[in-house]
Design an enzyme around this catalytic site. Sequence first.
Site, PDB file in Angstrom:
ATOM      1  N   ARG A 110      27.141  -4.009 -17.165  1.00 33.03           N
ATOM      2  CA  ARG A 110      26.721  -3.361 -15.917  1.00 33.03           C
ATOM      3  C   ARG A 110      26.964  -4.211 -14.677  1.00 33.03           C
ATOM      4  O   ARG A 110      26.878  -5.448 -14.731  1.00 33.03           O
ATOM      5  CB  ARG A 110      25.224  -3.008 -16.004  1.00 33.03           C
ATOM      6  CG  ARG A 110      24.931  -1.950 -17.059  1.00 33.03           C
ATOM      7  CD  ARG A 110      23.435  -1.806 -17.309  1.00 33.03           C
ATOM      8  NE  ARG A 110      23.170  -0.711 -18.234  1.00 33.03           N
ATOM      9  CZ  ARG A 110      23.219  -0.825 -19.569  1.00 33.03           C
ATOM     10  NH1 ARG A 110      23.521  -1.993 -20.127  1.00 33.03           N
ATOM     11  NH2 ARG A 110      22.959   0.225 -20.330  1.00 33.03           N
ATOM     12  N   HIS A 135      30.457  -0.324 -18.062  1.00 34.87           N
ATOM     13  CA  HIS A 135      31.715  -0.322 -18.813  1.00 34.87           C
ATOM     14  C   HIS A 135      32.887   0.261 -18.025  1.00 34.87           C
ATOM     15  O   HIS A 135      33.741   0.958 -18.574  1.00 34.87           O
ATOM     16  CB  HIS A 135      31.548   0.431 -20.129  1.00 34.87           C
ATOM     17  CG  HIS A 135      30.553  -0.172 -21.072  1.00 34.87           C
ATOM     18  ND1 HIS A 135      30.271  -1.520 -21.085  1.00 34.87           N
ATOM     19  CD2 HIS A 135      29.769   0.398 -22.047  1.00 34.87           C
ATOM     20  CE1 HIS A 135      29.365  -1.764 -22.020  1.00 34.87           C
ATOM     21  NE2 HIS A 135      29.045  -0.625 -22.608  1.00 34.87           N
ATOM     22  N   HIS A 206      33.433  -2.698 -28.463  1.00 26.69           N
ATOM     23  CA  HIS A 206      32.122  -2.064 -28.629  1.00 26.69           C
ATOM     24  C   HIS A 206      31.974  -1.452 -30.028  1.00 26.69           C
ATOM     25  O   HIS A 206      31.503  -0.315 -30.160  1.00 26.69           O
ATOM     26  CB  HIS A 206      31.935  -1.000 -27.556  1.00 26.69           C
ATOM     27  CG  HIS A 206      30.502  -0.702 -27.216  1.00 26.69           C
ATOM     28  ND1 HIS A 206      29.607  -0.208 -28.136  1.00 26.69           N
ATOM     29  CD2 HIS A 206      29.808  -0.822 -26.048  1.00 26.69           C
ATOM     30  CE1 HIS A 206      28.433  -0.019 -27.544  1.00 26.69           C
ATOM     31  NE2 HIS A 206      28.528  -0.396 -26.283  1.00 26.69           N
ATOM     32  N   ASP A 278      18.673  -4.831 -26.624  1.00 27.76           N
ATOM     33  CA  ASP A 278      19.859  -4.410 -25.879  1.00 27.76           C
ATOM     34  C   ASP A 278      20.060  -5.420 -24.767  1.00 27.76           C
ATOM     35  O   ASP A 278      19.930  -5.111 -23.572  1.00 27.76           O
ATOM     36  CB  ASP A 278      19.676  -2.997 -25.322  1.00 27.76           C
ATOM     37  CG  ASP A 278      20.993  -2.393 -24.817  1.00 27.76           C
ATOM     38  OD1 ASP A 278      22.008  -3.106 -24.864  1.00 27.76           O
ATOM     39  OD2 ASP A 278      20.983  -1.230 -24.375  1.00 27.76           O
ATOM     40  N   GLU A 343      28.795  -7.609 -28.671  1.00 30.48           N
ATOM     41  CA  GLU A 343      29.897  -7.526 -27.719  1.00 30.48           C
ATOM     42  C   GLU A 343      30.057  -8.855 -26.984  1.00 30.48           C
ATOM     43  O   GLU A 343      29.321  -9.138 -26.034  1.00 30.48           O
ATOM     44  CB  GLU A 343      29.622  -6.411 -26.709  1.00 30.48           C
ATOM     45  CG  GLU A 343      29.330  -5.055 -27.342  1.00 30.48           C
ATOM     46  CD  GLU A 343      28.552  -4.150 -26.406  1.00 30.48           C
ATOM     47  OE1 GLU A 343      29.087  -3.843 -25.312  1.00 30.48           O
ATOM     48  OE2 GLU A 343      27.418  -3.776 -26.741  1.00 30.48           O
TER      49      GLU A 343
END
Length: 381
Positions: A110, A135, A206, A278, A343
């Site tokens: 982000r 993304h 991803h 996350d 990632e």
Amino acid sequence: MKTMKLLAAVVLSALMMGACGEKKSTAEQLGVKGENFEDTLQGKKVGLFTLRNKNGMEVQVTNYGGRIVAILVPDRDGKMRDVVLGHDSLADYVHIDGNFGALIGRYGNRIANGRFTLDGKEYQLPQNNYGHCLHGGDVGYHHRVWNGNQMDDQTLALTLTDEDGTAGFPGTLEVKVLYTLTDNNELKVEYTATTDKPTIVNLTNHSYFNLNGDGATDILNTVMTINADAITPIDSTFMTDGTLMKVEGTPMDFRKAKAIGQDINADFAQLKNGHGYDHNYVLTTGGDLQKVALRATSPATGITLELMTTEPGVQFYVGNFLDGKVKGKYGIAYPRRSAFCVEPQHYPNSPNCKDYPSTVLRPGETYSSTTIYRFSVEKKK
């Protein structure tokens, strides 16, 4: 003469039978067929590429979004298991929203409010996630058709030209990603990029991993280790603020191996903000490919994934937003937390955070990043 004709006919028939009886790839036997990926999109041909090594391991990649479609590895009993989530047709990747297996860019993760300033000029990007750019926006690399060139049985080169101004990013970016499947059961992913104007770049993959080899089961029993002393904390919109938070003494700490599910429901602000894990973990490996940044093992299959990367961070996400509505390969509807993503990346919102490692790329420079996914099997103790 008749005898020779008869002999030729027998030989031709035998050759045809041999061709028809040629053993299919493991992925194709399971249901991931190349013809389901053949089409023309964005004026380019799309297909499915299969990499194989001498151990029977397979990796399938489509040049739509550079997506890893399948990774077939043996479990502790020698059974081949597909350890990534995804779809078994191009149409599903196009029409079902998701980042399964995708190459991510121009900026992974982000950027706050979709804005950043470079050399005194402000740029506005798409605001596609809680008011932020995620993304690269809706025209990110996961929705682009790459040029594919399978160089040999174990190597695939993907290239993309990302024009100046696309999604608001400055500079025409020439991107190359090399997928190499080694005989050590490693999938090596090498990213390079050059630009004709100052810009920002943060590329990653991803893939959604389920080392149980069964997307119908959750991954909360998977044992995880992450070599990171800190995270970049997030607010309720998943945005970072330029600070670091130590993991010691918190449920975020994976420096010692523990099941993903052990602390996931703890009463802790960061877990509430992320609806579970996350978060970007700040790695202590210093970009050294000889050091393991992350290790995950399924107790059910023994399949182990080790990740090595030149990147300073890794986003750890555990499928909190999977909800059983998306049907993937083999007819499986993926339930909540049926996979984890790791990632490798620079940190989120780095262009707006002066203390984070820079993601600026200038003309004459080459962006370079390498990640290795190494698979092995842990025997029963």
